[in-house]
Scaffold this motif. Sequence first.
Motif, PDB file in Angstrom:
ATOM      1  N   THR A 118       1.095  -0.761  -0.462  1.00  0.00           N
ATOM      2  CA  THR A 118       0.225  -0.024   0.006  1.00  0.00           C
ATOM      3  C   THR A 118       0.502   1.318   0.702  1.00  0.00           C
ATOM      4  OG1 THR A 118      -1.761  -1.028   1.465  1.00  0.00           O
ATOM      5  CG2 THR A 118      -2.075   0.536   1.508  1.00  0.00           C
ATOM      6  N   TRP A 119       2.156   1.336   0.822  1.00  0.00           N
ATOM      7  CA  TRP A 119       2.787   2.484   1.172  1.00  0.00           C
ATOM      8  C   TRP A 119       3.002   2.762  -0.253  1.00  0.00           C
ATOM      9  CZ3 TRP A 119       3.555   6.426   2.890  1.00  0.00           C
ATOM     10  CH2 TRP A 119       4.597   7.416   3.421  1.00  0.00           C
ATOM     11  N   GLN A 120       4.268   1.969  -1.173  1.00  0.00           N
ATOM     12  CA  GLN A 120       4.414   2.586  -2.665  1.00  0.00           C
ATOM     13  C   GLN A 120       3.433   2.589  -3.211  1.00  0.00           C
ATOM     14  OE1 GLN A 120       7.195   2.667  -3.559  1.00  0.00           O
ATOM     15  NE2 GLN A 120       8.383   2.200  -1.955  1.00  0.00           N
ATOM     16  N   SER A 121       1.755   1.818  -3.273  1.00  0.00           N
ATOM     17  CA  SER A 121       0.778   2.783  -4.157  1.00  0.00           C
ATOM     18  C   SER A 121       0.442   3.981  -3.305  1.00  0.00           C
ATOM     19  CB  SER A 121       0.077   2.124  -4.424  1.00  0.00           C
ATOM     20  OG  SER A 121      -1.312   1.705  -3.175  1.00  0.00           O
ATOM     21  N   VAL A 122       0.162   4.555  -2.882  1.00  0.00           N
ATOM     22  CA  VAL A 122       0.067   5.617  -2.038  1.00  0.00           C
ATOM     23  C   VAL A 122       1.496   6.767  -2.633  1.00  0.00           C
ATOM     24  CG1 VAL A 122       0.005   7.039   0.095  1.00  0.00           C
ATOM     25  CG2 VAL A 122      -0.772   5.485  -0.149  1.00  0.00           C
ATOM     26  N   LEU A 123       2.624   6.379  -2.837  1.00  0.00           N
ATOM     27  CA  LEU A 123       3.611   7.344  -3.226  1.00  0.00           C
ATOM     28  C   LEU A 123       3.767   7.132  -4.612  1.00  0.00           C
ATOM     29  CD1 LEU A 123       6.395   6.002  -1.315  1.00  0.00           C
ATOM     30  CD2 LEU A 123       5.254   8.029  -1.318  1.00  0.00           C
ATOM     31  N   ARG A 124       2.799   6.007  -5.446  1.00  0.00           N
ATOM     32  CA  ARG A 124       2.791   6.075  -7.074  1.00  0.00           C
ATOM     33  C   ARG A 124       1.532   6.846  -7.175  1.00  0.00           C
ATOM     34  NH1 ARG A 124       3.913   1.356  -6.733  1.00  0.00           N
ATOM     35  NH2 ARG A 124       1.943   0.596  -6.783  1.00  0.00           N
ATOM     36  N   GLY A 125       0.334   6.786  -6.533  1.00  0.00           N
ATOM     37  CA  GLY A 125      -0.649   7.417  -6.790  1.00  0.00           C
ATOM     38  C   GLY A 125      -0.779   9.656  -6.317  1.00  0.00           C
ATOM     39  N   HIS A 126       0.353   9.676  -5.699  1.00  0.00           N
ATOM     40  CA  HIS A 126       0.073  11.220  -5.471  1.00  0.00           C
ATOM     41  C   HIS A 126       1.665  12.138  -6.085  1.00  0.00           C
ATOM     42  CE1 HIS A 126      -3.887  11.116  -2.487  1.00  0.00           C
ATOM     43  NE2 HIS A 126      -2.565   9.794  -2.145  1.00  0.00           N
ATOM     44  N   ALA A 127       1.982  11.134  -6.842  1.00  0.00           N
ATOM     45  CA  ALA A 127       3.554  11.653  -7.414  1.00  0.00           C
ATOM     46  C   ALA A 127       3.282  12.700  -8.375  1.00  0.00           C
ATOM     47  CB  ALA A 127       3.973  10.248  -8.202  1.00  0.00           C
ATOM     48  N   GLY A 128       3.796  13.870  -7.802  1.00  0.00           N
ATOM     49  CA  GLY A 128       4.119  15.100  -8.375  1.00  0.00           C
ATOM     50  C   GLY A 128       3.393  16.091  -7.277  1.00  0.00           C
ATOM     51  N   ARG A 129       2.547  16.041  -6.225  1.00  0.00           N
ATOM     52  CA  ARG A 129       1.731  16.762  -5.906  1.00  0.00           C
ATOM     53  C   ARG A 129       2.304  16.495  -4.443  1.00  0.00           C
ATOM     54  NH1 ARG A 129      -3.240  18.683  -6.956  1.00  0.00           N
ATOM     55  NH2 ARG A 129      -3.600  18.885  -4.679  1.00  0.00           N
ATOM     56  N   PRO A 130       1.772  17.928  -3.253  1.00  0.00           N
ATOM     57  CA  PRO A 130       2.760  18.129  -2.381  1.00  0.00           C
ATOM     58  C   PRO A 130       2.134  16.617  -1.382  1.00  0.00           C
ATOM     59  CG  PRO A 130       2.345  19.900  -2.404  1.00  0.00           C
ATOM     60  CD  PRO A 130       2.090  18.753  -4.128  1.00  0.00           C
ATOM     61  N   ASP A 146      -4.603  22.450  -1.802  1.00  0.00           N
ATOM     62  CA  ASP A 146      -3.383  22.469  -2.411  1.00  0.00           C
ATOM     63  C   ASP A 146      -2.493  20.904  -1.965  1.00  0.00           C
ATOM     64  OD1 ASP A 146      -2.691  23.638  -0.606  1.00  0.00           O
ATOM     65  OD2 ASP A 146      -1.089  24.642  -1.310  1.00  0.00           O
ATOM     66  N   VAL A 147      -2.584  20.728  -0.859  1.00  0.00           N
ATOM     67  CA  VAL A 147      -1.882  19.622   0.018  1.00  0.00           C
ATOM     68  C   VAL A 147      -2.608  18.554   0.005  1.00  0.00           C
ATOM     69  CG1 VAL A 147      -0.365  19.071   1.958  1.00  0.00           C
ATOM     70  CG2 VAL A 147      -1.023  21.145   1.334  1.00  0.00           C
ATOM     71  N   ASP A 148      -2.536  17.613  -0.525  1.00  0.00           N
ATOM     72  CA  ASP A 148      -2.882  15.611  -0.217  1.00  0.00           C
ATOM     73  C   ASP A 148      -2.649  15.338   0.931  1.00  0.00           C
ATOM     74  OD1 ASP A 148      -3.465  16.172  -3.142  1.00  0.00           O
ATOM     75  OD2 ASP A 148      -2.476  13.952  -3.581  1.00  0.00           O
ATOM     76  N   VAL A 149      -3.792  15.675   1.604  1.00  0.00           N
ATOM     77  CA  VAL A 149      -3.177  14.876   3.059  1.00  0.00           C
ATOM     78  C   VAL A 149      -3.980  13.688   2.962  1.00  0.00           C
ATOM     79  CG1 VAL A 149      -4.582  15.152   5.902  1.00  0.00           C
ATOM     80  CG2 VAL A 149      -3.596  16.904   4.672  1.00  0.00           C
ATOM     81  N   VAL A 150      -3.095  12.496   3.893  1.00  0.00           N
ATOM     82  CA  VAL A 150      -3.648  11.157   3.554  1.00  0.00           C
ATOM     83  C   VAL A 150      -3.345  10.860   5.168  1.00  0.00           C
ATOM     84  CG1 VAL A 150      -2.919   8.731   2.882  1.00  0.00           C
ATOM     85  CG2 VAL A 150      -2.632  10.729   1.577  1.00  0.00           C
ATOM     86  N   LEU A 172       6.101  13.950   5.346  1.00  0.00           N
ATOM     87  CA  LEU A 172       5.831  15.183   4.317  1.00  0.00           C
ATOM     88  C   LEU A 172       6.413  15.026   3.415  1.00  0.00           C
ATOM     89  CD1 LEU A 172       6.025  18.523   6.711  1.00  0.00           C
ATOM     90  CD2 LEU A 172       4.428  17.205   6.201  1.00  0.00           C
ATOM     91  N   ILE A 173       5.809  14.569   1.453  1.00  0.00           N
ATOM     92  CA  ILE A 173       7.022  14.637   0.805  1.00  0.00           C
ATOM     93  C   ILE A 173       6.774  15.897  -0.281  1.00  0.00           C
ATOM     94  CG2 ILE A 173       6.174  12.576  -1.115  1.00  0.00           C
ATOM     95  CD1 ILE A 173       5.160  10.920   0.636  1.00  0.00           C
ATOM     96  N   ARG A 192       4.242  25.572  -1.922  1.00  0.00           N
ATOM     97  CA  ARG A 192       3.243  26.372  -3.119  1.00  0.00           C
ATOM     98  C   ARG A 192       4.550  27.820  -4.233  1.00  0.00           C
ATOM     99  NH1 ARG A 192       0.062  27.118   0.457  1.00  0.00           N
ATOM    100  NH2 ARG A 192       0.380  28.640   1.435  1.00  0.00           N
ATOM    101  N   SER A 193       5.725  28.278  -3.287  1.00  0.00           N
ATOM    102  CA  SER A 193       6.353  28.959  -4.154  1.00  0.00           C
ATOM    103  C   SER A 193       7.590  27.994  -5.472  1.00  0.00           C
ATOM    104  CB  SER A 193       7.113  28.924  -2.708  1.00  0.00           C
ATOM    105  OG  SER A 193       7.923  28.576  -2.785  1.00  0.00           O
ATOM    106  N   LYS A 194       7.120  26.794  -5.327  1.00  0.00           N
ATOM    107  CA  LYS A 194       8.394  26.060  -6.143  1.00  0.00           C
ATOM    108  C   LYS A 194       7.904  26.311  -7.499  1.00  0.00           C
ATOM    109  CE  LYS A 194      11.044  23.137  -3.226  1.00  0.00           C
ATOM    110  NZ  LYS A 194      10.787  22.180  -2.385  1.00  0.00           N
TER     111      LYS A 194
END
Lengths: 403, 165
Positions: B34-46, B75-79, B135-136, B162-164
């Motif tokens: 599950t951890w890897q799928s969470v990382l994949r599912g939110h890749a590219g977003r904070p 703007d932040v995906d909270v899990v 925080l990713i 956000r500033s990035k």
Amino acid sequence: MIRTGLLAIAALACLQGAALGQMHGKHASEAACEEPTLRCATKATPAFGPDGTLWLVWMAGGQVSVASSQDEGRSFSTPTQVTTKRLNLDWGPDARPKIVVDRKGGIALAFSTFRDEAFNGQVFTTRSADGGKSFAELKPITASNESQRFEALALDQDGTVFAAWLDKRNRIFAKEAGQKYEGAGLFFTSSSDGGTTYADAKLAREGTCECCRLGLAFAASGRPVAIFRNIFEGGVRDHAVMTFTDVATPGEVRRVSNDDWQINACPHHGPSLTVAPNGTYHVAWYTNGKARKGLFYAHSRDEGRTFSSPMALGRPDRNPTRPFVLAGAAGTVMVWKEFDGEKTSVQMTISRDDGETWSPPKTISSTTDTSDHPLLVSNGKQTYLSWMTKADGYRLKAIEDQP
Amino acid sequence: MRFRFVGIAGLVVLIASVAALAASPALKPFERGTWQSVLRGHAGRPVLVHFWGVTCGPCKVELPLLGQFAKDHPDVDVVTVSADLVPNLPAATQSMLDKAGLSSTENFIFNDGFVERLRFEIDPAWQGDIPRTMLISREGTVTTIEGSAEIADLEKWSAQQRSKH
């Protein structure tokens, strides 16, 4: 089109149901099964009786049971159920039932339950005076209705049973006074009738960490000593020992080491303590402090006033956890768990010079599913590893003389 | 006519029930992988991943603050991941999430009796202490906060994200 849509929706609804159903699936449980038998136990605690009988208390299927073994744990007597109904037993990682067996063969037990939906705990005690055939009705260790957890029992030479636990009864007074209340109080009591009745509870120390097991032993007759995760100035959750003046009088708080673990969290990972016959305190603990991280061992030859430099235990890349230390006839033994990504092993090291030097760690047992903490127990001649595993059941293994 | 009505009524009921599930998504089981799928599912977003548990005192204090943070930072995906040892308690977990205003975030609950293995997948050094927040960043940089997080630190991190962009 509509039909396809409906099917898709129905399939989605089924998937949701399946996901919820899985939560109650067997693989999600720490237990191998749900009956009160030893095979289904998640936590098992041993003690040897004066005649060399091994006694085991365990929690399984919401019940607490006791059985004995005459053949080093290979077979056990028909279990005696201590509880009469399924209880909401404290299933926290550091909770377990406790047992001491006195010289007359009397058995004192203690364990905790969750008393409400907010996970406030309650500690119960009971005793068997007929060699484990029956146990008295469960009694709360204290009349207080506030949360108590993480009880520990120790037996003095004269048969006095000493008990300590973490208690949040003073939280309410702090709240009324508008003060912040951190952690819990270290409370204690004792029983002079083998665990049938206990004296009124007393406070030893306010402001200790609320979610770690305690270590408890006797430094000398009439002088219990406890190790606990304290909350020092600035919210630093480092370890301390307290040597009681007597079973009714607390002593000073003495710091074990300056790990500087400032954290507002529940580490769920308490320490271990044993006192050698010559009075040396051997302690082992986990920290994730600024000064050091991992499992550590130290000893004190002056009743906790000073400790040796912390010695790191285990391989840092294998997540060493759950240290346990016991001084026995053949030496001082330490065990802990390590995990390599697939299996958990129990590592053992032994010191034959009262903690000055230690043998290279050795794997003495392993399992491929979840397991209880590794414990050590001695019958005065031989030290054993006592370990409950989900995949392989209960194990009692003699610690070999030669490392 | 009658058939059509039944069909439409059935459809309405199904859509309504799915909509209700979407509004308050069920706790998802957190298992091996599950951890890897969470990382994949939110890749590219904070992403902010919060590990907590119903029996943990400091978690009870932090959770509502995190609920407010999630509301203020779409703007932040909270899990969230309930990382108490099993037997875990889905009802108590969901109830605390609801009260904290975290009903609509992506919420998991540990669902493997071999908890050491689950934790090892997430962070081999993690021994199970909670609360814990990871925080990713968009680039995949992980910052771990052990113990209760200071909301000011989360604000600072989210502003950096956000500033990035």
